[in-house]
Design a protein around this motif. Sequence first.
Motif, PDB file in Angstrom:
ATOM      1  N   ASN A  81       2.058  -0.239  -7.187  1.00  0.00           N
ATOM      2  CA  ASN A  81       2.555   0.070  -8.525  1.00  0.00           C
ATOM      3  C   ASN A  81       1.379   0.080  -9.491  1.00  0.00           C
ATOM      4  O   ASN A  81       0.590  -0.861  -9.516  1.00  0.00           O
ATOM      5  N   GLY A  82       1.263   1.122 -10.282  1.00  0.00           N
ATOM      6  CA  GLY A  82       0.156   1.181 -11.230  1.00  0.00           C
ATOM      7  C   GLY A  82      -0.121   2.614 -11.646  1.00  0.00           C
ATOM      8  O   GLY A  82       0.515   3.551 -11.166  1.00  0.00           O
TER       9      GLY A  82
ATOM     10  N   GLU B 140       1.178   5.358  -2.775  1.00  0.00           N
ATOM     11  CA  GLU B 140       2.596   5.133  -3.047  1.00  0.00           C
ATOM     12  C   GLU B 140       3.044   3.703  -2.768  1.00  0.00           C
ATOM     13  O   GLU B 140       4.094   3.255  -3.251  1.00  0.00           O
TER      14      GLU B 140
ATOM     15  N   PHE C 289      -3.491  -2.373 -10.078  1.00  0.00           N
ATOM     16  CA  PHE C 289      -2.537  -1.751  -9.158  1.00  0.00           C
ATOM     17  C   PHE C 289      -2.020  -2.885  -8.277  1.00  0.00           C
ATOM     18  O   PHE C 289      -2.798  -3.556  -7.597  1.00  0.00           O
ATOM     19  N   ASN C 290      -0.704  -3.080  -8.290  1.00  0.00           N
ATOM     20  CA  ASN C 290      -0.117  -4.228  -7.615  1.00  0.00           C
ATOM     21  C   ASN C 290       0.820  -3.805  -6.488  1.00  0.00           C
ATOM     22  O   ASN C 290       1.402  -2.719  -6.512  1.00  0.00           O
ATOM     23  N   ARG C 291       0.954  -4.718  -5.530  1.00  0.00           N
ATOM     24  CA  ARG C 291       2.000  -4.580  -4.524  1.00  0.00           C
ATOM     25  C   ARG C 291       2.904  -5.779  -4.672  1.00  0.00           C
ATOM     26  O   ARG C 291       2.531  -6.903  -4.347  1.00  0.00           O
TER      27      ARG C 291
ATOM     28  N   GLN D 187      -3.216   6.625  -8.190  1.00  0.00           N
ATOM     29  CA  GLN D 187      -1.769   6.696  -8.339  1.00  0.00           C
ATOM     30  C   GLN D 187      -1.098   7.318  -7.118  1.00  0.00           C
ATOM     31  O   GLN D 187       0.110   7.146  -6.913  1.00  0.00           O
TER      32      GLN D 187
ATOM     33  N   GLU E 268      -1.412  -0.396 -14.248  1.00  0.00           N
ATOM     34  CA  GLU E 268      -0.880  -1.286 -15.270  1.00  0.00           C
ATOM     35  C   GLU E 268      -2.032  -1.668 -16.189  1.00  0.00           C
ATOM     36  O   GLU E 268      -2.979  -2.321 -15.767  1.00  0.00           O
TER      37      GLU E 268
END
Length: 347
Positions: free
Chosen positions: A248-249, A245, A260-262, A242, A251
């Motif tokens: 995102n995640g 930065e 974890f996505n970009r 996490q 999820e």
Amino acid sequence: MLRVGDKENVSTLETVSLKDEGFREDDLREWIINSPESILGEDFRLVGREVSVKQIGDGIDLLAIDRDANVVAIELKRGALKPKVDFQGLKYAAYTSHWDYSKLRDQFEKFKSTTWGKTLYEEETTFTEVLDEFCNEDYTVNQDQRIVFVGESVRERLDIVLRWLSDRSIDISVIEFQLLKDGDRLYLDAEQTIPTPEHTVTDVSPDTSDEPWKEDGQSWHLNERSNKETAELLEDVTTALQELEFLNGPEWGQKHYVAFNRGRKRRIAIRTKRTLFHIDLYDVDTSSLDAVEIADALGIDTESVAIKEDMRSSGRSGVRITCKPDQEIDFNALESQAREILGETTN
């Protein structure tokens, strides 16, 4: 189908044939290319038109991929579907079953350069981008093959064969259509007849009881997919990641992994299992990475790190880190290694 208006203006639409109205099989093909979901009842991504296959005398009318990245061979008939078309479809499925990511990518590039492909895709669009944006998160390229037949009707003898194949888990669908005429206007009405749809609009509900990972994904992965020790390690790993930065995640809403996505692209997938899990990092420069160095930095054995040019037949390069509860993983090092592997080191 009725046209309705006032009490004196109720009439039945006339059923006509494509042939009688001067339409060709090519016209049906173009309608599907422009709006596959409207006719086939399912959204596909087309990757070929009249595709030649080695050792087959004719071509596949339309070639597509579905949400699971399976290959879909679509056979069209302007009139009735007749005997022998079943064997034709089975040949298409058998021969394309050997097509890997590279073969499908080449086919996509060839189609993209055609007149039809240019209407669907931008010149710079890549096959990987199509897969990542269209397919379900946990797709595997061409894991299975599907056959879709489209025609005005199905001859009885063929209908029996196709239903028999469908009942025995051969992924065959039949779409029957009617051309309806209302004065100068024509309408195409299409319906799936094989297999018989399992649900109607009235009995489909948003209930997720059969898909608990969608209702509470975190509990699913920690309590159902993992044992107690693995769940504790998974929580520590997701906490460490996490700190990235630019992603995102986590999820939790997928059945087999935590993402974890970009943007819309998945860069990390933690694939959970009972006694271990894999951290898969995608789209990396493998030439600059060393598995021994990564393992040493994390404090795990070398066999737990694998550098791959093709992760899970996706055509994407990556690194897989296998995590087990009996390992003493350095979580600070995990964050820094993930940054380096993904090419996002801070200055």
